[in-house]
Design an enzyme around this catalytic site. Structure first.
Site, PDB file in Angstrom:
ATOM      1  N   GLY A 208       0.741  -1.376  -0.080  1.00  0.00           N
ATOM      2  CA  GLY A 208      -0.070  -0.094   0.111  1.00  0.00           C
ATOM      3  C   GLY A 208       0.979   1.150  -0.204  1.00  0.00           C
ATOM      4  O   GLY A 208       2.044   1.327   0.327  1.00  0.00           O
ATOM      5  N   CYS A 209       0.185   2.441  -0.253  1.00  0.00           N
ATOM      6  CA  CYS A 209       1.079   3.524  -0.390  1.00  0.00           C
ATOM      7  C   CYS A 209       1.489   4.297   0.813  1.00  0.00           C
ATOM      8  O   CYS A 209       2.515   4.507   1.265  1.00  0.00           O
ATOM      9  CB  CYS A 209       0.263   4.663  -1.062  1.00  0.00           C
ATOM     10  SG  CYS A 209      -1.346   4.870  -0.695  1.00  0.00           S
ATOM     11  N   TYR A 210       0.397   4.280   1.811  1.00  0.00           N
ATOM     12  CA  TYR A 210       1.044   4.523   3.396  1.00  0.00           C
ATOM     13  C   TYR A 210       2.018   3.788   3.938  1.00  0.00           C
ATOM     14  O   TYR A 210       2.791   3.976   4.483  1.00  0.00           O
ATOM     15  CB  TYR A 210      -0.328   4.403   4.356  1.00  0.00           C
ATOM     16  CG  TYR A 210      -1.288   5.599   4.058  1.00  0.00           C
ATOM     17  CD1 TYR A 210      -1.099   6.984   4.051  1.00  0.00           C
ATOM     18  CD2 TYR A 210      -2.559   5.181   3.737  1.00  0.00           C
ATOM     19  CE1 TYR A 210      -1.815   8.081   4.147  1.00  0.00           C
ATOM     20  CE2 TYR A 210      -3.519   6.325   3.646  1.00  0.00           C
ATOM     21  CZ  TYR A 210      -3.131   7.698   3.853  1.00  0.00           C
ATOM     22  OH  TYR A 210      -3.949   8.742   3.555  1.00  0.00           O
TER      23      TYR A 210
END
Lengths: 352, 352, 352, 352
Positions: free
Chosen positions: D155-157
């Site tokens: 994921g980006c986070y």
């Protein structure tokens, strides 16, 4: 017979000066009798801020040209830069000692001369006034403000963080040594100075922290939190610049103390601010948004339980130019002049 | 004894509904007695717009649940979608014929049934009301509005373009066949409907025209310009969406007629609007900015000479949600209820 | 043995300088051998633009410190301010006459010394070079550019308007006396100078025209349009600043000539640009958006019929820093150095 | 003879699909042979994203219409929604088991079936694949990725937070129980679904937290941090939405362990990432900005000492659509296909 009080703004060409005018033009009990802006002296206010073209306002003058002794202002809002402020106000009060003053700079916020010297790099030039000044966080110091001659309007970051944290610290509900404040600010908080790093293309479409580990608002936070906790408190505080005009949004990470839960913290704040016109505590678990207080004197505060037992996330938001500066200044002035506290600053937030 | 008039908002969950509330909550002579929103019926207004949490407001109800006969509203603001509006208002006025109405939709703006049918693709369902309705461009039709039962609040693009162009056409100062209106609008003009093309990432950091050659506001412009010019007028009008919330900015290209210069045009507008509280004509040659009217009921208009002899650029700007919709609606309501025209809508623009 | 050509950038600290680097760092046939920035001399490029930290680049030096005679640069990109440019390039070419130059300033765009003197308020200081320079609008002057030593890269507004209008004027398809160009630009077009009117809070959430009736790009438009039309052409041109970083969007209002319709105009452009790698003509009636060319060397052009018979709206959009400045400069350089025209500048647009 | 590998994108109409195309169109060793989008099946890619109009691309098809057995794709990028993904990929691999897959959804990121069931509310539908999948955080798991058939792109986070924290936890340099991650994301992170809360006017000019205390990326953080620390780690993580398109900015508050200082932490990261092409550690004390990685596959990380002894602020930033999704997916694909890791994803960041 006019029942209006005669007020002036020193430093009317900055953003907080313009925001003061937005409220004062429609204030039913204040008459704008003076606007100063040294570099724009002689110009009309609409040359500096075209939105004021439709209104009759005094022309901008230089501070040195004001005859303080005879002008008989009831109250002065001072929106001058740090350091200049202490010199100017010392002079004003020497010549017109009965003038009431709300100062929006940082010059009179710190009570301790040593702390001031440490954070600002020089001795304070108006020590007696520094001692006299009352810290203008209305919801906490209302009683003192009513009697004050000189009120130091709090900073925008500090108002945002202090409104939720002072009651929690006073109640011994949170660990004072584990407070992390991650604050996000709109660009107006950086003022109107022409700096490369504040150009549209430098700040739009991105975000960044600044002053990490050394922002001056920390001194103000330390002072108020230590007072509330009854012991020295040093917080982690990191300010960020957002691609937006207005709004401070403080995400505050705390740990409950002596079994206090997030629900307990919410109850303490709801109790503290239940009757306040300008502080709204959201239902437990609800998350505020900065845009919902835009343009108003409101502060919205939410308390959410973290998934880690005993920890909570407290979120506080206000408009940095309004409650974080100019409308809180008017709120202070209302108290000092004996008016209803909400006079002229009860505008509803503008969203969208 | 209350001296307030009892008002309601139909369609309170849209942006113009919320903006109406922003003004009405602080209106000294209106009491908000009804808020409808069919899909949000039963909810509190703060569930739809959290900024209203601090205020006491009626809960949202469905339109069908209103007892029009007995409710005795003095005035209704109708912010419903096109087409729905004509059915609802026909019903309301049948049951409570003495209710005054300010309608913010497009349903009653066109006088000519044929024009309506052409642009909207169906016959009008309330032809009598269509004939009765007064076009609510206050600065032009003030006298008729005072006596009206049903006022059709003008569109945002049209208000922006008509305020400068109607006087110029009436004075025969410009060629009616060579008018080009390039209009730029903030995103709130597109409403709150969840559409892909209105997502933040679809509209930020870019600009685009839409409805080129076929936007419905053209019908309204044709009607008013033809009336002013005394002959059929068809303008070039191209609307654009800007990455900003509020503001309409119309750059209007005109050619002087019978030797009329840009200065002459400026003089005509300055004369026409010299005493208007909500229209400000900038000094000749000055260029307005949309941000300087943000949040206010003001329209700013500038006239600049083009380098081509005989041509001028007229720029008009207002806040699409305020003077372009909700505060002009209140301005109309003030007139209809016999109040001072500026009551509750004299807020100073918010910049920055 | 390196097959790369040795290139330099004069004025690397501005936005067009940074944008040149974005393309050149990945250009397979150019080696960045020189970066100048007088006020930042001695610093690393990453001190001025942190995004370049991961790449090995020469340090910034002052122009005066360059040994032009011995350095043997193949090509220089000049991104210096107007007026400074002509002095610097005169000197460079005197010392190193075989250097090829792509100049991004306005200094060599106007062919006529009188026009230059009129618009810039002083005589040109390098008249011979002015006569030598080739106007670098690639799709129109490709043949001349290949043989040129000095190319004047066109302005961003002018590239946007000239690509659609030059073919239409050449084909005598539109009335040359009735052209209205309403142009909208992102803020990077105004450069990186620290000016109050370019601060984030001064330009976000609003729009305004500037230079109305007197923008210097008009001289460039007049020159090219008159040449194309075979007679003097003077257009109405109004630039606006948008709250976005990148993008020029020109909405152009034209009237067909000798029976030419909007469809005819579309056909002319489709024919003209059918094989161009960097100009895309949308299907007839389709409206382009500036965000769809962001970061690329593409120009998107749409032609839409106005509802007024015989009139059309032509919309042209490009990225002001890319095709409007730096990537078009590289496109010119590719031609001048004998490379494939698309080398290093074929990046796909970045949306969202 | 083509040396290109045949690749496809499932779910090409979302933002990560479009971003994949931006990189793949110019990838020298991959040929785009399939684009699916069930709701847009039959359309051209330019109907969904006009920026792709200049390129030749396959038309969009429905997933069900693909003949997996005979198509012989070398690699599939899967950008489908959560839950749908596991069903589709199970089917694809059953029919064409030698296909390599980079999955951008959350479906295969969690190794533990119980954790998956807890956070997603249902049993995993492809347990064997879940066990097979390799977590695609390239800089940490490069060796495993090279041999993998199915890679779960992070994921980006999580990519943003894990790149700095995994090495610090492995080195036992920070207290695992006192990590606070305050993350700010651009709006593209929320995808292209038409939801009211993602409209321009709902998210511009303001900031807010969401998913406080319960965001699903927490499960992924827990997994990786616990693995790195050799004990259960539960962090405080609060995501915020910013009024910008791209960028994740994680401000991470940590306490040093066993005397480790901020300088020590910086040294550990500089050592770890010294030779990485896509992770840049800023000089000690320097603060990164999200805009400086925009559009690139870079991650910028800064380490700053807090004023509280023993505490540090670690700031990590990347482009959520690029390194946070699509270009990291291509980075994974390059490894899986035996290409140079940087192929096709070495674009320089676009600022301004």
């Amino acid at each position: 017979m006019s029942t209006k009080k005669k007020v002036g703004i020193l430093g009317a060409s900055g953003y907080t000066g313009a925001e003061l005018l937005r409220f004062l033009i429609r204030h039913p009990r204040m008459e704008i009798a003076l606007l100063t802006a040294d570099r724009r002296a002689g110009q009309a206010m609409e040359d500096v801020y075209p939105q004021f073209a439709p209104y009759e306002l005094p022309r901008l003058v230089a501070i040195d040209s004001v005859d303080w002794t005879n002008a008989a202002f009831d109250l002065i809002f001072c929106a001058l830069p740090h350091a200049t402020t202490q010199k100017v106000l010392k002079d004003v009060l020497a010549k017109a000692p009965s003038t009431k003053i709300v100062d929006l700079s940082a010059d009179f916020r710190l009570t301790d001369p040593a702390s001031y010297a440490k954070w600002y790099g020089h001795e304070h030039q108006a020590l007696e006034l520094q001692q006299e000044a009352v810290y203008g966080l209305v919801e906490i110091y209302r009683r003192d403000i009513k009697k004050a001659r000189l009120v130091a309007n709090p900073g925008c970051y500090t108002t945002t963080a202090e409104l939720p944290l002072i009651p929690l610290l006073k109640a011994r509900a949170i660990e004072p040594d584990e407070i992390v404040i991650d604050a996000k600010s709109g660009m107006t908080g950086a003022g109107r100075a022409a700096k490369e790093e504040m150009l549209f293309s430098e700040v739009s479409e991105g975000v960044h922290a600044y002053g990490v580990g050394r922002h001056r608002h920390m001194a103000e936070l330390d002072q108020e939190f230590s007072k509330a906790a009854g012991k020295d408190v040093v917080v982690s505080f990191t300010p960020h610049l957002m691609p937006m005009n207005r709004g401070i949004y403080a995400t505050i990470y705390v740990r409950g103390r002596r079994g206090k839960t997030a629900e307990d913290m919410h109850a303490i704040l709801a109790e503290q601010y239940g009757n306040e016109p300008f502080v709204h505590i959201l239902p437990f678990g609800k998350v505020p948004q900065s845009r919902h207080v835009r343009g108003s004197n409101m502060t919205f505060i939410g308390v959410i339980a973290d998934r880690q037992p005993g920890r909570a996330i407290v979120i506080s938001t206000l408009d940095n130019l309004a409650k974080g500066a100019s409308s809180q200044a008017v709120q202070n002035a209302n108290l000092m002049l004996g008016f209803a506290e909400t006079l002229g600053i009860d505008q509803v937030a503008m969203f969208p």
